[in-house]
Design an enzyme around this catalytic site. Sequence first.
Site, short mmCIF file in Angstrom:
data_model
loop_
_atom_site.label_atom_id
_atom_site.label_comp_id
_atom_site.label_asym_id
_atom_site.label_seq_id
_atom_site.Cartn_x
_atom_site.Cartn_y
_atom_site.Cartn_z
N LYS A 192 -22.59 4.88 33.72
CA LYS A 192 -21.68 3.75 33.81
C LYS A 192 -21.87 2.93 32.54
CE LYS A 192 -20.15 0.09 36.94
NZ LYS A 192 -20.01 -0.98 35.98
N CYS B 224 -46.61 -27.12 7.49
CA CYS B 224 -47.23 -27.76 6.33
C CYS B 224 -46.83 -29.24 6.20
CB CYS B 224 -46.90 -27.00 5.06
SG CYS B 224 -45.17 -27.17 4.57
S1 IVH Z 1 -14.63 4.77 37.56
C1 IVH Z 1 -11.35 3.83 40.54
N1 IVH Z 1 -16.46 5.59 35.85
O1 IVH Z 1 -17.06 0.06 35.55
C2 IVH Z 1 -12.45 4.19 39.60
N2 IVH Z 1 -15.88 3.30 35.83
O2 IVH Z 1 -17.36 -1.53 38.00
C3 IVH Z 1 -12.82 3.08 38.73
N3 IVH Z 1 -17.07 1.97 34.13
O3 IVH Z 1 -13.73 -0.99 35.80
C4 IVH Z 1 -13.85 3.22 37.76
N4 IVH Z 1 -18.25 3.62 33.29
O4 IVH Z 1 -14.66 -0.44 33.47
C5 IVH Z 1 -15.76 4.55 36.32
N5 IVH Z 1 -18.05 6.48 34.39
C6 IVH Z 1 -17.35 5.43 34.84
C7 IVH Z 1 -17.49 4.14 34.29
C8 IVH Z 1 -16.74 3.09 34.83
C9 IVH Z 1 -17.98 2.34 33.21
C10 IVH Z 1 -16.58 0.58 34.34
C11 IVH Z 1 -15.07 0.47 34.43
C12 IVH Z 1 -14.78 -0.08 35.81
C13 IVH Z 1 -16.07 -0.74 36.15
C14 IVH Z 1 -16.23 -0.80 37.65
#
Ligand code: IVH
Length: 662
Positions: A116, A406
């Site tokens: 993430k 100093c």
């Molecule tokens: S999936 C419906 N996958 O995290 C599915 N989100 O807390 C929605 N994000 O808005 C998101 N890495 O900006 C997904 N591998 C990942 C992600 C990811 C970062 C962010 C994204 C989302 C937020 C949700």
Amino acid sequence: MKIPKKVKEEVERLRELIRKYDYHYYILNDPLVSDAEYDQLKRKLMELESRYPELITPDSPTQRVGAPPRREFPQVPHSVPMLSLDDARNEQELRERLRRIREMVGREVEFCVEPKYDGTSLELIYEKGVLVRAITRGNGYVGEDVTPNARTIKSVPLRLFKDVSIEIRGEVVMPKKAFAELNRRLIEEGQRPFANPRNAAAGSLMQLDPRITAQRPLDFIVWGFGKSEIKFKRQSEFLKIARELGFKSPDPFVTASDDAIVEYYKRWEEKRDSYDYEMDGLVVKVDEIELWDKLGYTARAPRWAFAVKFKPRERTTKLLNVVWQVGRTGVITPVAELQPVEIGGVVVSRATLHNIEILQKLGVMIGDTVIVSRAGDVIPQIVKPIPELRTGKEKPIPIPEKCPVCGGEVVKEGPFLKCVNASCPAKLVASIRHLASRDAFDIEGLGEKTARLLVERGLVKDLADIFRLTKEDLLKLPGFADVSAEQLALAIKRAKKVPYHRFIYALGIPSVGQATAKLLAQHFPRFEDLMNATEEELMRIKGIGPETARAIVKYFSDEHNRRTIKKMFEYGVKILYDEEKRGPLNGKTFVFTGELECCSRSEAKKMVEELGGNVANTVSRKITYLVVGKNPGSKLQKAKRYGIPILSEKEFLEMIERAKST
Ligand code: IVH
């Protein structure tokens, strides 16, 4: 005017080539041609386009920058809502969620687990393979049109490798190193730094002037899709196809085992710091897309996906006091003393407040409850105070009128306070610390306390004096006994032979960090050449600006500095130039992936470099070996693809031992 067919063909040919080179450079991290060759192609294309402007298309590689600033961003609805994710905060909640999904499906489920990324989300809309619009998440239903800004991000393809219509979703992120560098620059300009790479990415994407976005090193990493002409069967398949279309996407981990997911989560939590991008957790998704509709959505999040968060990198604590530290150049930095708080496994009790302007803009008071962040390996900083929690007992932070060490005169230079006393002992102590640090002379045992004692007792009056210290001198210091004095004297003696770029870095020339020191070492065959270089000569080096050039010339024209350097050589300091450094690993380049058990990455790097080898960060065809630790990353597959020899950690250490004995 009729455009000759030959010109049209040439323009198309150039665009194809540039797109291919961009893909290898920005997505695969594996450049195919030199910068010069690339620049030449781009220049040719620009020339043709300016001669025949009718030929310019929005997907031409020349069209990444140039749109004028906007007053505000237009609002645009998403064709498929961009929902958020529910969180699991620990192993127990993770297992519970996996169990519930399996229960709802009623059979075995395979999950696709991805990092993430901690950035800001963005949707890119492609029509027949051409980028037509980029929209932020906004409130999930309506976002903001940031197309001109998104176009400046090099890993956002302006045109896909296939002419498909698809909405691609992903995260705009800023690499940690670039984040640290951007903050350094902002602080120098007296502007408030970003608290973390996420804010930096969002703040850079949301600039009204796309030319500013273009200067910020942003990256785009894909995680999902909205409307799509291609019907994907699995999330893992989507990520793979995204890469074939021209995007960066993570290597997913697909498994039906809860234990494997828990294990994977724990491993990532441990190794998140060694990664280029900030991650705040993992995302677990049901891999089979057919099940998504069946599982459905709650009001804010899908039921087929959730996030499992790592320990937070931001915590609140109390600001107990502010102390003032005098650095090498006399700059006086406010440092916050905090009630100790654990952030991501590290106890933080101090945080920098950068300079008085930032301190004043933050509006923080002693006794305040403050939010502290520790982003990756960046030093902890105070994000902001929480004024709502004030009790009335908070006190303003007194600004020093004299140097706290100093007592000398203090002046304001830009956003900084500076002690002007050339012989302020604090400056010398900080310079010694810098000179002895790992990336400079690497003198083990010469820490803050010893540096201060050496200066206080008058044993060291300038940096050169370090190299004249004997065991007998050190024995005069409190806390030193026969063995410790002997050890430090030996460490100093051993350190006297120093690689050229580390010597330059060790001098502590203002604005010359490690990267600049390396550039200078590459450019000037001998140190004497560097000492006598002019501003014009220095500015001709790619990567050195007027400010740095001026600082270098100023440093070397100072009589005191020249004398100190001369003395260093008299006391036995010897610069090792590349040709003298040649060792048994000469011409060999190593790349590391995964966690090493023997030592840290920087220690392993040093071992290789001391034997004449090189260390690179990314796998390309040019490297000699890939060394694989525990839980290797995607570099391993890439190295296999290229047929590069792969060494286990044990094999690597054996190679080092063998090299040492030759
Ligand atoms: S999936 C419906 N996958 O995290 C599915 N989100 O807390 C929605 N994000 O808005 C998101 N890495 O900006 C997904 N591998 C990942 C992600 C990811 C970062 C962010 C994204 C989302 C937020 C949700």
